[in-house]
Write a protein that holds these residues in place. Structure first.
Motif, PDB file in Angstrom:
ATOM      1  N   GLY A   1       0.843  -1.188   0.000  1.00 28.82           N
ATOM      2  CA  GLY A   1       0.000   0.000   0.000  1.00 28.82           C
ATOM      3  C   GLY A   1       0.877   1.237   0.000  1.00 28.82           C
ATOM      4  N   ASP A   2       0.765   2.048   1.044  1.00 28.78           N
ATOM      5  CA  ASP A   2       1.567   3.268   1.153  1.00 28.78           C
ATOM      6  C   ASP A   2       2.774   2.981   2.046  1.00 28.78           C
ATOM      7  OD1 ASP A   2       2.461   5.839   1.031  1.00 28.78           O
ATOM      8  OD2 ASP A   2       1.005   6.649   2.460  1.00 28.78           O
ATOM      9  N   PRO A   3       3.951   2.745   1.466  1.00 29.01           N
ATOM     10  CA  PRO A   3       5.097   2.365   2.285  1.00 29.01           C
ATOM     11  C   PRO A   3       5.616   3.524   3.129  1.00 29.01           C
ATOM     12  CG  PRO A   3       5.783   2.698   0.011  1.00 29.01           C
ATOM     13  CD  PRO A   3       4.275   2.802   0.024  1.00 29.01           C
ATOM     14  N   VAL A   4       6.122   3.174   4.303  1.00 29.30           N
ATOM     15  CA  VAL A   4       6.708   4.180   5.185  1.00 29.30           C
ATOM     16  C   VAL A   4       8.110   4.503   4.675  1.00 29.30           C
ATOM     17  CG1 VAL A   4       7.415   4.725   7.534  1.00 29.30           C
ATOM     18  CG2 VAL A   4       5.384   3.311   7.133  1.00 29.30           C
ATOM     19  N   ARG A   5       8.344   5.756   4.401  1.00 25.38           N
ATOM     20  CA  ARG A   5       9.647   6.204   3.927  1.00 25.38           C
ATOM     21  C   ARG A   5      10.409   6.883   5.059  1.00 25.38           C
ATOM     22  NH1 ARG A   5       6.173   6.235  -0.304  1.00 25.38           N
ATOM     23  NH2 ARG A   5       6.996   5.640  -2.353  1.00 25.38           N
ATOM     24  N   GLY A   6      11.731   6.902   4.917  1.00 19.66           N
ATOM     25  CA  GLY A   6      12.547   7.573   5.920  1.00 19.66           C
ATOM     26  C   GLY A   6      12.927   6.711   7.105  1.00 19.66           C
ATOM     27  N   VAL A   7      12.680   5.399   7.035  1.00 20.49           N
ATOM     28  CA  VAL A   7      13.072   4.503   8.129  1.00 20.49           C
ATOM     29  C   VAL A   7      14.584   4.264   8.035  1.00 20.49           C
ATOM     30  CG1 VAL A   7      12.750   2.244   9.188  1.00 20.49           C
ATOM     31  CG2 VAL A   7      10.824   3.380   8.051  1.00 20.49           C
ATOM     32  N   PRO A   8      15.344   4.468   9.111  1.00 23.54           N
ATOM     33  CA  PRO A   8      16.788   4.209   9.057  1.00 23.54           C
ATOM     34  C   PRO A   8      17.071   2.737   8.745  1.00 23.54           C
ATOM     35  CG  PRO A   8      16.223   5.499  10.990  1.00 23.54           C
ATOM     36  CD  PRO A   8      14.921   5.035  10.411  1.00 23.54           C
ATOM     37  N   VAL A   9      18.092   2.521   7.948  1.00 26.05           N
ATOM     38  CA  VAL A   9      18.485   1.167   7.552  1.00 26.05           C
ATOM     39  C   VAL A   9      19.970   0.992   7.844  1.00 26.05           C
ATOM     40  CG1 VAL A   9      18.680  -0.479   5.646  1.00 26.05           C
ATOM     41  CG2 VAL A   9      16.739   1.114   5.725  1.00 26.05           C
ATOM     42  N   GLY A  10      20.292   0.004   8.662  1.00 28.34           N
ATOM     43  CA  GLY A  10      21.691  -0.306   8.962  1.00 28.34           C
ATOM     44  C   GLY A  10      22.087  -1.611   8.301  1.00 28.34           C
ATOM     45  N   LEU A  11      23.148  -1.580   7.525  1.00 30.21           N
ATOM     46  CA  LEU A  11      23.568  -2.751   6.758  1.00 30.21           C
ATOM     47  C   LEU A  11      24.707  -3.489   7.448  1.00 30.21           C
ATOM     48  CD1 LEU A  11      23.535  -1.364   3.106  1.00 30.21           C
ATOM     49  CD2 LEU A  11      21.703  -2.498   4.381  1.00 30.21           C
ATOM     50  N   PRO A  12      24.643  -4.814   7.485  1.00 31.52           N
ATOM     51  CA  PRO A  12      25.741  -5.606   8.056  1.00 31.52           C
ATOM     52  C   PRO A  12      26.846  -5.806   7.025  1.00 31.52           C
ATOM     53  CG  PRO A  12      24.019  -7.070   7.298  1.00 31.52           C
ATOM     54  CD  PRO A  12      23.525  -5.662   7.035  1.00 31.52           C
ATOM     55  N   SER A  13      27.973  -6.299   7.477  1.00 25.06           N
ATOM     56  CA  SER A  13      29.031  -6.667   6.537  1.00 25.06           C
ATOM     57  C   SER A  13      28.606  -7.929   5.793  1.00 25.06           C
ATOM     58  CB  SER A  13      30.344  -6.918   7.286  1.00 25.06           C
ATOM     59  OG  SER A  13      30.175  -7.957   8.237  1.00 25.06           O
TER      60      SER A  13
ATOM     61  N   ARG B   1      20.343  -9.861   9.841  1.00 29.43           N
ATOM     62  CA  ARG B   1      21.342  -8.962  10.430  1.00 29.43           C
ATOM     63  C   ARG B   1      21.143  -7.512   9.994  1.00 29.43           C
ATOM     64  NH1 ARG B   1      24.945 -13.066   8.805  1.00 29.43           N
ATOM     65  NH2 ARG B   1      26.069 -11.674   7.376  1.00 29.43           N
ATOM     66  N   VAL B   2      20.200  -7.263   9.081  1.00 23.51           N
ATOM     67  CA  VAL B   2      19.908  -5.897   8.656  1.00 23.51           C
ATOM     68  C   VAL B   2      19.094  -5.195   9.742  1.00 23.51           C
ATOM     69  CG1 VAL B   2      18.724  -4.462   6.946  1.00 23.51           C
ATOM     70  CG2 VAL B   2      19.968  -6.508   6.205  1.00 23.51           C
ATOM     71  N   ASP B   3      19.492  -3.999  10.103  1.00 24.43           N
ATOM     72  CA  ASP B   3      18.782  -3.190  11.092  1.00 24.43           C
ATOM     73  C   ASP B   3      17.763  -2.320  10.362  1.00 24.43           C
ATOM     74  OD1 ASP B   3      17.923  -1.708  13.224  1.00 24.43           O
ATOM     75  OD2 ASP B   3      19.834  -0.697  13.601  1.00 24.43           O
ATOM     76  N   PHE B   4      16.504  -2.753  10.359  1.00 27.34           N
ATOM     77  CA  PHE B   4      15.466  -2.079   9.581  1.00 27.34           C
ATOM     78  C   PHE B   4      14.132  -2.304  10.289  1.00 27.34           C
ATOM     79  CE2 PHE B   4      13.221  -2.199   5.130  1.00 27.34           C
ATOM     80  CZ  PHE B   4      12.570  -1.009   5.434  1.00 27.34           C
ATOM     81  N   ALA B   5      13.762  -1.363  11.140  1.00 24.42           N
ATOM     82  CA  ALA B   5      12.571  -1.516  11.978  1.00 24.42           C
ATOM     83  C   ALA B   5      11.316  -1.678  11.136  1.00 24.42           C
ATOM     84  CB  ALA B   5      12.432  -0.310  12.908  1.00 24.42           C
TER      85      ALA B   5
END
Length: 420
Positions: free
Chosen positions: A335-347, A396-400
């Protein structure tokens, strides 16, 4: 070569990655933060003429067009008119994807197996047709809807609602069109053909998972995960080559619009044999993120050969390993995706790739900027191991609030466990 890739999603990241690892100098517009690690990002207006002029200014040897909307807008035509080799079908040939009503009629003209269907340009006629139909039934928007204009209706009420949606959201009401077709049963598989219009090379078959929730439930998305290769029998593969891909290319030549680029056949393995669900006119997304990491030969060279009408299928080589893709989608999608969510990437380890599909960088922070945000890919000797590694990396991705399906590969009995 100097290669300009047009687009900014996960598919384009996979194309850039495939070209860059062969040593080509890659440019991209509009790009994304992941692509920026491999290519020079160019700022440009995104209309056909502006992009073709950009290719001329940058003296590129090849343009590779990713998204279907750019093909439908005539980017390949504009580049060709300026003498720049561009990989992808012309605006006319891209109608095979851009107009599902026309595409279905084309298949009938050329004996390409597909579902029984009827096409409607008016809502009243389509609704009246439902009175004589049985469910489940498939309702398709005949225009481009980014892979989401399809409803598998379990009731006539749901089918009618889907038809009303198609005719209400159309920008041009007079151009609105819907396809009502029989529901086909069987396994779904994607087969992509790199082609110069006559000769073609097939990628390993893959299987996408279209709905948002596990168990193939919920609304349609652009794709939530892929396994590759899909275990196609040799007889089915031969049938697809001889009864689907070859006749389609011959039909396009006969109708004066040779198809050069990637012919994507979305197929259903029905009890009566493979049938076309729909054609796309470009690399699938997220199929590209599964297929291209297995490509061992030079994608850019294959694309240039195709543009020149000189593709040699024997030179297109793929690894015999397996790949798995897990898509991380934003909260609210499709539907309407939430934008602006912080994303932390693992190695990442060797043979693990995080493709950016809908990300942006704001003040040095990576954020979500679309519906499907990341495509997590792993390559391994077996599909089970590839799935295990892809899921482990995704976790391992930090993505609430990220959405993902936990059953990718389940239809063919694949499961995410490490091989002993």
């Amino acid at each position: 070569m100097r290669v300009l890739v047009i687009g900014g999603g996960g598919r384009e990241h996979a194309i850039v990655h495939a070209c860059a690892r062969q040593g080509h100098a890659v440019l991209c517009t509009p790009g994304n933060p992941g692509i920026a690690e491999l290519a020079r990002i160019l700022d440009s207006a995104q209309d056909a003429d502006a992009l073709a002029e950009l290719a001329v200014r940058e003296a590129v040897d090849l343009v590779v067009v990713g998204p279907e909307a750019y093909l439908a807008a005539g980017v390949v035509d504009a580049c060709t008119a300026r003498g720049v080799p561009a990989f992808g079908p012309t605006q006319a040939a891209s109608r095979l994807e851009g107009d599902k009503g026309w595409s279905k009629a084309f298949m009938l003209r050329h004996g390409v197996p597909t579902a029984q269907h009827v096409t409607f340009n008016d809502l009243e006629g389509a609704l009246a047709h439902l009175d004589s139909q049985f469910t489940p039934i498939v309702i398709k928007d005949a225009t481009l809807r980014a892979g989401k204009g399809v409803t598998i209706a379990g009731s006539l009420t749901e089918a009618a609602a889907a038809l009303r949606d198609i005719f209400s959201v159309a920008d041009n009401k007079s151009a609105a069109c819907a396809v009502v077709e029989d529901f086909m049963t069987g396994q779904e598989v994607s087969v992509l053909a790199l082609t110069d219009g006559s000769a073609f090379a097939l990628t390993p078959p893959s299987q996408d998972h279209k709905t948002i929730y596990a168990g193939d439930t919920g609304p349609m998305t652009g794709g939530m995960g892929v396994v590759c290769p899909f275990p196609l029998s040799e007889s089915d593969l031969t049938y697809i080559r001889e009864r689907i891909i070859a006749p389609t290319l011959a039909g396009m030549r006969a109708e004066g619009m040779p198809f050069q680029g990637v012919l994507y056949a979305g197929l259903m393995l029905t009890p009566d044999g493979p049938k076309v669900v729909e054609f796309n006119a470009r690399f699938g997304d997220p199929e590209a993120e599964a297929v291209l990491p297995l490509l061992q030969s030079d994608l850019a060279q294959h694309c240039l050969d195709a543009v020149r009408g000189e593709l040699d299928p024997q030179t297109v080589e793929f690894s015999d390993e397996a790949s798995a893709v897990i898509v991380l989608a934003a909260p609210g999608y499709p539907g309407d995706p939430v934008r602006g969510v912080p994303v932390g990437l693992p190695s990442t380890a060797e043979n693990e790739i995080i493709y950016h599909a809908g990300t942006r960088e704001v003040g040095g922070e990576l954020q979500s900027s679309g519906g499907r945000v990341l495509a997590i890919t792993a390559v391994a000797p077996t599909l089970n191991t590839a799935l295990a590694r892809a899921y482990a990396l995704a976790d391992r991705v930090d993505f609430a609030g990220a959405q993902l399906r936990r059953d990718i590969g389940g239809r063919i009995g694949a499961r995410a466990v490490e091989d002993v």
